[in-house]
Enzyme design. Structure first.
Site, short mmCIF file in Angstrom:
data_model
loop_
_atom_site.label_atom_id
_atom_site.label_comp_id
_atom_site.label_asym_id
_atom_site.label_seq_id
_atom_site.Cartn_x
_atom_site.Cartn_y
_atom_site.Cartn_z
N GLU A 115 5.36 -17.44 -7.83
CA GLU A 115 5.17 -16.74 -6.56
C GLU A 115 4.14 -17.46 -5.68
OE1 GLU A 115 6.31 -12.42 -8.50
OE2 GLU A 115 4.26 -12.75 -7.82
N TYR A 159 12.36 -11.72 -4.04
CA TYR A 159 12.62 -10.58 -4.92
C TYR A 159 13.98 -10.69 -5.63
CZ TYR A 159 8.49 -7.93 -3.41
OH TYR A 159 7.20 -7.49 -3.20
N ARG A 187 -3.59 1.03 -4.40
CA ARG A 187 -2.38 1.78 -4.03
C ARG A 187 -2.67 3.26 -3.86
NH1 ARG A 187 1.51 -1.67 -7.96
NH2 ARG A 187 2.40 -3.11 -6.43
N PHE A 208 17.36 -0.37 -5.18
CA PHE A 208 16.43 -0.41 -4.05
C PHE A 208 16.29 -1.80 -3.43
CE2 PHE A 208 13.95 -0.78 -8.01
CZ PHE A 208 13.29 -1.98 -7.81
N THR A 246 2.81 1.09 -9.62
CA THR A 246 3.74 0.79 -8.52
C THR A 246 3.93 2.00 -7.62
OG1 THR A 246 4.90 -0.73 -9.99
CG2 THR A 246 6.08 -0.04 -8.01
N HIS A 259 1.45 -6.23 -3.32
CA HIS A 259 2.19 -6.76 -4.47
C HIS A 259 1.19 -7.45 -5.39
CE1 HIS A 259 5.12 -9.03 -6.81
NE2 HIS A 259 4.35 -10.09 -6.62
N ARG A 286 -3.73 -6.11 -11.59
CA ARG A 286 -2.84 -4.95 -11.73
C ARG A 286 -3.64 -3.67 -11.96
NH1 ARG A 286 2.52 -5.97 -12.18
NH2 ARG A 286 3.03 -4.44 -13.77
N LYS A 337 1.33 -5.87 2.08
CA LYS A 337 2.68 -5.62 2.58
C LYS A 337 2.67 -5.06 4.02
CE LYS A 337 4.63 -4.89 -2.02
NZ LYS A 337 5.58 -4.08 -2.82
N ASN A 392 4.27 0.29 -0.81
CA ASN A 392 3.13 0.49 -1.71
C ASN A 392 1.98 -0.49 -1.48
OD1 ASN A 392 4.40 -1.69 -2.81
ND2 ASN A 392 4.49 -0.91 -4.90
P1 CMP Z 1 6.23 -4.97 -6.10
O1 CMP Z 1 5.09 -4.99 -7.05
O2 CMP Z 1 6.11 -5.76 -4.87
O3 CMP Z 1 7.55 -5.46 -6.89
C1 CMP Z 1 8.83 -4.93 -6.67
C2 CMP Z 1 8.84 -3.86 -5.65
O4 CMP Z 1 10.00 -3.07 -5.61
C3 CMP Z 1 7.74 -2.88 -5.96
O5 CMP Z 1 6.50 -3.45 -5.71
C4 CMP Z 1 8.12 -1.70 -5.09
O6 CMP Z 1 7.60 -1.79 -3.79
C5 CMP Z 1 9.62 -1.82 -5.05
N1 CMP Z 1 10.21 -0.75 -5.82
C6 CMP Z 1 10.13 -0.57 -7.14
N2 CMP Z 1 10.78 0.56 -7.49
C7 CMP Z 1 11.28 1.07 -6.36
C8 CMP Z 1 12.08 2.22 -6.07
N3 CMP Z 1 12.46 3.05 -7.02
N4 CMP Z 1 12.40 2.45 -4.78
C9 CMP Z 1 12.00 1.58 -3.80
N5 CMP Z 1 11.27 0.48 -4.03
C10 CMP Z 1 10.91 0.23 -5.29
#
Ligand code: CMP
Length: 138
Positions: A127, A50, A103, A58, A92, A116, A86, A10, A113
């Site tokens: 994807e 997304y 992470r 968010f 996450t 992905h 994962r 990212k 984070n």
């Molecule tokens: P990702 O695995 O890319 O899939 C969805 C993304 O949404 C996740 O990683 C986070 O970066 C983002 N995300 C999930 N929960 C939150 C949150 N509470 N606030 C901001 N971003 C979020």
């Protein structure tokens, strides 16, 4: 159980100079690179990628962030790839990620984070084909 997953490094990890270390870690963990590209998502494309999170509070922040800079997109191969990846990247929210995960090492917040990882075989296929056509998958 499929042997492929999809990942993005990212914008936060790209800006912070972690792309090389993250790719090195992924390869050392035994993932084979099927497809790889440096690219940048427009707001529209990030929103499309997304779309499943459209109703989440968010979503706007996520779309802005994911279109804020270049990313590296990749399809990766390893037995049980989705779950293995994962485990490698961790939770996450980096505050909850296991020590030594990508992470934990490189992410700064739940929104920013670092990487992905697909959450299912079905989403990995969707994807991966979002970024790569058949001729770009080796
Ligand atoms: P990702 O695995 O890319 O899939 C969805 C993304 O949404 C996740 O990683 C986070 O970066 C983002 N995300 C999930 N929960 C939150 C949150 N509470 N606030 C901001 N971003 C979020």
């Amino acid at each position: 159980m499929s042997n492929r997953t999809f990942t993005m490094i990212k914008p936060d990890a790209m800006k912070n100079g972690h792309a090389g270390a993250i790719l090195d870690r992924i390869i050392k963990e035994g993932f084979r690179v099927v497809s790889l590209k440096l690219t940048k998502l427009s707001k529209e494309k990030a929103g499309e990628f997304y779309a499943v999170h459209k109703e989440r509070p968010f979503y706007g922040e996520l779309v802005d962030f994911m279109s804020s800079g270049v990313i590296i997109a990749a399809i990766l191969e390893k037995p049980n790839a989705v779950n293995a990846f994962r485990t490698l990247i961790g939770a996450t929210n980096p505050a909850q990620a296991e020590a030594g995960t990508i992470r934990k090492l490189f992410a700064t917040s739940i929104g920013e984070n670092a990487v992905h990882g697909s959450d299912s075989d079905e989403n990995a296929a969707i994807e991966g084909s979002f970024f790569f056509n058949g001729l770009e998958q080796f």
